[in-house]
Structures are given as C-alpha cells and as structure tokens.
Design an enzyme around this catalytic site. Structure first.
Site, PDB file in Angstrom:
ATOM      1  N   VAL A  19      23.008  10.334   6.553  1.00  0.00           N
ATOM      2  CA  VAL A  19      21.962   9.848   5.657  1.00  0.00           C
ATOM      3  C   VAL A  19      22.619   9.295   4.391  1.00  0.00           C
ATOM      4  CG1 VAL A  19      20.101  10.650   4.149  1.00  0.00           C
ATOM      5  CG2 VAL A  19      20.113  11.298   6.544  1.00  0.00           C
ATOM      6  N   GLU A  42      20.229   8.725   9.916  1.00  0.00           N
ATOM      7  CA  GLU A  42      18.993   9.132  10.596  1.00  0.00           C
ATOM      8  C   GLU A  42      17.795   8.474   9.936  1.00  0.00           C
ATOM      9  OE1 GLU A  42      16.692  13.240  11.707  1.00  0.00           O
ATOM     10  OE2 GLU A  42      17.341  12.930   9.659  1.00  0.00           O
ATOM     11  N   CYS A 115      19.942  18.423  12.676  1.00  0.00           N
ATOM     12  CA  CYS A 115      19.789  18.515  11.216  1.00  0.00           C
ATOM     13  C   CYS A 115      19.108  19.834  10.831  1.00  0.00           C
ATOM     14  CB  CYS A 115      18.977  17.332  10.688  1.00  0.00           C
ATOM     15  SG  CYS A 115      18.802  17.416   8.902  1.00  0.00           S
ATOM     16  N   ALA A 241      32.405  12.349  10.520  1.00  0.00           N
ATOM     17  CA  ALA A 241      31.460  12.130   9.428  1.00  0.00           C
ATOM     18  C   ALA A 241      32.189  12.174   8.089  1.00  0.00           C
ATOM     19  CB  ALA A 241      30.326  13.166   9.488  1.00  0.00           C
ATOM     20  N   ARG A 242      32.435  13.386   7.559  1.00  0.00           N
ATOM     21  CA  ARG A 242      32.954  13.479   6.193  1.00  0.00           C
ATOM     22  C   ARG A 242      34.294  12.769   6.009  1.00  0.00           C
ATOM     23  NH1 ARG A 242      33.078  19.540   5.905  1.00  0.00           N
ATOM     24  NH2 ARG A 242      33.278  19.124   8.129  1.00  0.00           N
TER      25      ARG A 242
HETATM   26  C1  FNR Z   1      25.424  14.329   7.738  1.00  0.00           C
HETATM   27  N1  FNR Z   1      25.136  14.696   9.057  1.00  0.00           N
HETATM   28  C2  FNR Z   1      24.112  14.061   9.732  1.00  0.00           C
HETATM   29  N2  FNR Z   1      23.914  14.287  11.075  1.00  0.00           N
HETATM   30  C3  FNR Z   1      22.997  13.587  11.773  1.00  0.00           C
HETATM   31  O1  FNR Z   1      22.864  13.787  12.988  1.00  0.00           O
HETATM   32  N3  FNR Z   1      22.222  12.647  11.142  1.00  0.00           N
HETATM   33  C4  FNR Z   1      22.346  12.376   9.811  1.00  0.00           C
HETATM   34  O2  FNR Z   1      21.664  11.497   9.284  1.00  0.00           O
HETATM   35  C5  FNR Z   1      23.291  13.132   9.062  1.00  0.00           C
HETATM   36  N4  FNR Z   1      23.454  12.931   7.709  1.00  0.00           N
HETATM   37  C6  FNR Z   1      24.567  13.432   7.060  1.00  0.00           C
HETATM   38  C7  FNR Z   1      24.851  13.017   5.747  1.00  0.00           C
HETATM   39  C8  FNR Z   1      26.008  13.442   5.140  1.00  0.00           C
HETATM   40  C9  FNR Z   1      26.323  12.957   3.752  1.00  0.00           C
HETATM   41  C10 FNR Z   1      26.889  14.331   5.815  1.00  0.00           C
HETATM   42  C11 FNR Z   1      28.158  14.817   5.165  1.00  0.00           C
HETATM   43  C12 FNR Z   1      26.586  14.778   7.084  1.00  0.00           C
HETATM   44  C13 FNR Z   1      26.042  15.600   9.800  1.00  0.00           C
HETATM   45  C14 FNR Z   1      27.252  14.818  10.321  1.00  0.00           C
HETATM   46  O3  FNR Z   1      26.887  13.760  11.189  1.00  0.00           O
HETATM   47  C15 FNR Z   1      28.235  15.757  11.055  1.00  0.00           C
HETATM   48  O4  FNR Z   1      27.574  16.362  12.126  1.00  0.00           O
HETATM   49  C16 FNR Z   1      28.819  16.842  10.167  1.00  0.00           C
HETATM   50  O5  FNR Z   1      29.174  16.354   8.871  1.00  0.00           O
HETATM   51  C17 FNR Z   1      30.081  17.439  10.810  1.00  0.00           C
HETATM   52  O6  FNR Z   1      31.054  16.436  11.092  1.00  0.00           O
HETATM   53  P1  FNR Z   1      32.363  16.229  10.180  1.00  0.00           P
HETATM   54  O7  FNR Z   1      31.884  15.974   8.775  1.00  0.00           O
HETATM   55  O8  FNR Z   1      33.140  17.515  10.243  1.00  0.00           O
HETATM   56  O9  FNR Z   1      33.104  15.084  10.786  1.00  0.00           O
END
Ligand code: FNR
Length: 339
Positions: A19, A42, A115, A241-242
């Site tokens: 997001v 999302e 989420c 993600a991060r």
């Molecule tokens: C997320 N994550 C997330 N997951 C998802 O399915 N839809 C989304 O819109 C979001 N939004 C979102 C925003 C932000 C700023 C973060 C940091 C995370 C979760 C993300 O996709 C992921 O599952 C987790 O961050 C774990 O993965 P990493 O960060 O360890 O690579």
C-alpha cells in the site's frame, strides 16, 4: 519469462504488493532494475468497482478513476505483461466485477488474504479470509472461472504447519496460477523470525508455484541473497517488499545502486507519470530511511508539489522538460470546445 504475454511464476523475483509504495513509478523502476513481476498496492473492491477506465492520452496511461476523480490505479503498456493487480475483497461477485474491469490492462489478478490490519479484517478481507476457507474457495473459483488471465493469492501461514499445508492444497485445487506465502502468522509482526520450515513444507506439498515472501531485512539485502532465500524455502520464486521499498535496485543482478541514484530514478518516473506528490514523498522518505531527518529529508518532507520535490533533488530542469513534453501532448489532443 517463458512466452511473451504469458506470465510465468517460476524462477522469478517479484515486487510485493505494498500500500502506498506499489504505485506506477515504483513498479516501473523495479522492472528496470530486474524484477520479473510487479504487484500493485492492494486496492479495495468496493472502491474499485465504482471506477471508470479512462485512457489518458497525455500521460500515455490507462487510469481507473473514482467518482471523486481520484486515480485509484494507473498503469501503462510497459508493464502490461508484468503487473499483477492485487485486490482486497470478501465478496466473490464484486471481486469478479473488479477483475473484469481491469483484466485486459494487467497480467494477472491477485487476492490479498494476508493483511492483518483492522481496516481489512473487519470487512472480512485480508487475513480474516484465512479463517474462512469456504470463502477463499468461492472467491478464487469465481475468478478462475470468470477470467482469461491467471489468478493468484497471497496468504500468511496458519499457526499449525499441517493446517497451512491443507489450506494451500485446497487453494491449489481452485486452479490458481501461483500462491504467494508470507512466512509469518497473522499475529506475527515483521520483527518476528520468518518460518522458513513452513514455506518449505508448503512448497513441497503443491505443484503450483509457491512464491516465498517475508525475507527482507534478515535474509535478503541484495540480489545475491535471493538464491539462498529461495533454496532455504524450497520455493519456486521470491517476492520482496521492504528490501525493495528501501532500495528497489535489490532486483539488480549486478548489485545495489546507491540510494541517491535510485531516488533520482524514482523521481523521474514520478514526474513523467504525474504521480501524486504526497505518494512520491512517502516513497522517497522510505528510501531515505534513517536519513529522513537530514537536511535533504526535511526538504522532501516539506515539499508540497512534484516541482518542490524536484527542487530538493536539483532536478528542476528535468521537471520543466517533462512539463514541456506534456504540454505539447495536450496540444495534440485539445479538449473539446463546448458549442
Ligand atoms: C505491505 N504488505 C502488503 N501485503 C499485501 O498483500 N498487500 C499490501 O497492499 C501490502 N502493503 C504493504 C505496505 C507496506 C509499506 C509494507 C512494508 C508491507 C506486506 C508485504 O507485501 C510483505 O508480505 C511483508 O512486508 C513481508 O515481506 P518482506 O518485507 O519481508 O519482503
């Protein structure tokens, strides 16, 4: 990518849905750096279903515009075969209506089932779906049967490994093209260790590609860590993600680029595609990380427009150049004069 136009979920790296972060500039940048697939942020079905599809000739994009004129989703030709549209939904019929609206402009449709935030779960969406497998099955079956594009979903693990494996096997039977699995439970936060053993168990239990997620910070800092993460999880693919939010050049096979270069590349796309200034600021602040309180960080935080942000980066000339280009395009497509 095996065949052009047909999305392959094996042996790939994907920009995770995020997001606010996963808007068009970030997705294009991730593709430039080497990501194979990019998920959009999302988008909630109730909002999306009210949108109108508008071809934006000035920007050369396709926009999905809400009745209040907010652009909910902007995409372009460059990412059409690579972008996965992620939605939040708890309703099979509405999910299909939204998917049909965007289908021809995206490569695949994903449903967010992980989420844990209250705004998702209170409407029965996101991680709330994990305790309603009948609903999961109903949504995914409806989408798979009603669409010509691949359907995927993104889940979190359940507290028990057996239950997680059973859920993933049930999801596979709906005909999805891939399942992204964040290796933490809905109660766990990013600081909790990732359950690579769960990811390995689900990867071995289904034939459909499992996309391993959750490895940023501890396991994946640059592209050279991706292969180790994949083998630790036994997954077909890796989703970041991060690590990508902090520095999207994590997808670069040749290694990370300096964040300053990455921020400038990001800002070029933000200007070119008229990304919202606040969204642009948010993403740049994530990349600045601990330097967000620096002089540069303060300039970015106080900026109100894309022009102000460009000034902070010494990129006014680029900003002006793009405005000239866009003005000339507007000239090519003059607005209709009322009679
Ligand atoms: C997320 N994550 C997330 N997951 C998802 O399915 N839809 C989304 O819109 C979001 N939004 C979102 C925003 C932000 C700023 C973060 C940091 C995370 C979760 C993300 O996709 C992921 O599952 C987790 O961050 C774990 O993965 P990493 O960060 O360890 O690579």
């Amino acid at each position: 990518m095996a065949t052009p136009g047909v999305l392959c979920f094996r042996d790939i790296t994907a920009l995770a849905p995020m997001v606010r972060v996963g808007t068009l500039p970030m997705r294009l940048l991730a593709l430039d750096y080497g990501a194979d697939i990019v998920y959009c942020e999302e988008l909630i079905d109730i909002k999306m279903v009210t949108c109108e599809r508008v071809v934006n000739e000035e920007l050369d994009t396709v926009d999905f515009v809400a009745p209040d004129e907010r652009v909910m989703f902007r995409t372009c030709e460059r990412e059409r075969d690579r972008v996965v549209f992620q939605m939040g939904t708890a309703d099979p019929d509405r999910a299909l209506a939204v998917a049909l609206l965007v289908e021809k402009d995206v490569a695949a449709i994903d449903v967010n089932m992980g989420c844990p935030k209250e705004y998702s779960t209170k409407g029965g969406m996101g991680a709330a779906l994990l305790s309603d497998p009948d609903k999961i099955e109903a949504i995914l079956t409806k989408l798979v049967q009603g669409l010509s594009k691949p359907v995927t979903c993104k889940i979190r693990i359940l507290p028990s490994m057996e239950d997680t494996v059973r859920l993933v096997q049930r999801i596979e039977r709906t005909g999805v093209a891939a399942i992204a699995v964040h290796g933490r439970t809905r109660e766990e936060r990013p600081k909790h260790p990732l359950h690579c053993d769960f990811l390995k168990a689900v990867s071995g239990a289904v034939g459909v590609p499992v996309i391993a997620n959750g490895g940023s910070l501890d396991m994946v800092k640059s592209f050279e860590d991706v292969a180790a993460f994949r083998s630790a999880t036994g997954a077909a693919a890796v989703m970041l993600a991060r690590a990508a939010m902090w520095n999207p050049s994590v997808f670069r096979r040749q290694g990370l680029l300096p964040v300053q270069t990455v921020m400038e590349d990001y800002l070029k796309y933000a200007v070119r595609y008229d990304n919202h200034a606040f969204n642009t600021k948010y993403c740049l602040c994530q990349m600045l990380r601990d330097k967000v309180e620096s002089e540069m960080g303060k300039l970015v935080k106080t900026a109100q427009t894309l022009s102000d942000i460009c000034a902070a980066y010494g990129m006014q000339a680029y900003y002006e150049e793009v405005q000239v280009l866009l003005r000339s395009r507007r000239g090519l497509h003059p607005p209709e004069t009322p009679v």
